[in-house]
Design an enzyme around this catalytic site. Structure first.
Site, short mmCIF file in Angstrom:
data_model
loop_
_atom_site.label_atom_id
_atom_site.label_comp_id
_atom_site.label_asym_id
_atom_site.label_seq_id
_atom_site.Cartn_x
_atom_site.Cartn_y
_atom_site.Cartn_z
N HIS A 126 57.94 97.62 -21.76
CA HIS A 126 56.72 98.39 -22.08
C HIS A 126 57.00 99.90 -22.17
CE1 HIS A 126 54.25 94.87 -21.75
NE2 HIS A 126 54.52 94.69 -20.47
N ASP A 163 59.02 87.43 -22.88
CA ASP A 163 58.06 87.81 -21.83
C ASP A 163 56.65 87.54 -22.38
OD1 ASP A 163 57.93 89.84 -19.20
OD2 ASP A 163 56.16 89.95 -20.50
N HIS A 165 54.04 89.16 -22.19
CA HIS A 165 53.41 90.37 -22.73
C HIS A 165 54.22 90.90 -23.91
CE1 HIS A 165 52.38 90.21 -18.36
NE2 HIS A 165 51.18 90.46 -18.83
N ASP A 250 57.00 85.21 -17.18
CA ASP A 250 55.57 85.20 -16.85
C ASP A 250 54.73 84.37 -17.82
OD1 ASP A 250 56.24 87.13 -18.70
OD2 ASP A 250 55.31 88.80 -17.64
ZN LIG Z 1 55.35 90.47 -18.78
#
Ligand SMILES: [Zn+2]
Length: 315
Positions: A126, A163, A165, A250
């Site tokens: 991120h 991931d 996200h 995740d």
């Molecule tokens: Zn994540």
């Protein structure tokens, strides 16, 4: 050649505060399980050194690196006004995370190892050019790509981010760069909001960004369909010299932060596909970098399944 496990106990010195999901316990969960598993005697253990700030500056400007350092040294506080909490040691741990990346790339290109899993934190995908956010300080995967290009003259790097996200930072850092392909599978719509299928890069990088936004509740079938039927052609046509995995776990069914239903076995199957592709296009070179994963047992199990598949690449 061997599979490396890159890890330092100092990764636990990045203290994020009580109840923060990106906790030091993630490291001990992964490592205790690996040490007690049958893979432990087969992997090459690599204890990394801190990266020089010049390595971080292959991706982030000096002003941002200094700012992160100053905020960390000032004590516990959020870097982004939100939930990216840091402590006085966080900056040095982030340098050590980048050092883990450097050790992995060095090991692969010196042919001491074939592939490796970096059990590192803080995570990175991120982190934007000048913004640390989403539990991420510096963008580890981006640093790996730029370091491989800078140090070893690698031309093309493929970053596969599974991931749950979207890796907004990684995408933005390379979306106008044709030498680094960014591919992501992620829950969508979801944090951080980016990663629509219409985001394909621009300028010279048009076509080297590829997003697979998946609705909440997706599981093995959706993921394995993309791995078996879409990713092979994309990787083969780009023909990278190195594959990086932004390996967050995740999307696991038991993860508390997301809503996907990926099984431990599916992470092994996904890794097997990447191993096969790396064997076909880039001499087996894979550097896998831990991102998220917040159910400690699921994270540990999935990491072990991932390492088993990386190890099988030696045969
Ligand atoms: Zn994540």
């Amino acid at each position: 050649m061997a599979t490396g496990i890159i890890y330092s106990d100092r990764y636990m010195d990045h203290i994020t505060g009580f109840y923060h999901p990106e906790s030091p316990a993630r490291m001990s969960a992964v490592m205790d399980n690996l040490r007690n598993s049958t893979v432990w005697t087969s992997v090459q253990k690599i204890d990394p050194s801190s990266a020089e700030t010049e390595i971080i500056q292959l991706v982030h400007p000096e002003s941002h690196v200094s700012r992160v350092k100053d905020i960390c040294l000032s004590g516990i506080s959020p870097l982004d006004g939100g939930d990216t909490t840091v402590c006085a040691d966080s900056y040095s741990v982030a340098l050590l995370a980048a050092g883990g990346i450097v050790a992995g790339v060095d090991g692969i290109f010196s042919e001491e190892i074939l592939n490796a899993f970096c059990v590192i934190r803080p995570p990175g995908h991120h982190a934007e050019l000048t913004q640390s956010t989403g539990f991420c300080l510096f963008n580890n995967a981006a640093i790996a790509a730029r370091y491989a290009q800078h140090q070893y003259g690698v031309e093309k790097v493929f970053i596969l981010d599974w991931d749950v996200h979207h890796g907004n930072g990684t995408q933005h850092l390379f979306e106008d760069d044709a030498t680094v392909f960014y591919l992501s599978l992620h829950q969508f719509p979801f944090y951080p909001g980016t990663g629509d299928s219409s985001e394909k890069g621009h300028a010279d990088g048009l076509g080297t960004t590829c997003n697979f936004p998946l609705s909440a509740g997706s599981g093995d079938e959706s993921y394995l369909d993309i791995f078996e039927n879409s990713i092979p052609e994309i990787v083969a046509s780009f023909s990278p010299d190195l594959i990086l995995i932004s390996a967050g776990f995740d999307a696991h069914a038991r993860d508390p932060l997301a809503n996907m239903y990926v099984s431990t076995d599916a992470f092994r199957s996904m890794t097997e596909v990447v191993v096969r592709l790396a064997d076909e296009v880039c001499h087996g070179r894979i550097l896998s970098i831990l991102e998220g994963g917040y159910d400690l047992a699921a994270l540990a199990e999935s990491s072990e399944a991932h390492v088993r598949a990386l190890l099988a690449a030696r045969d």
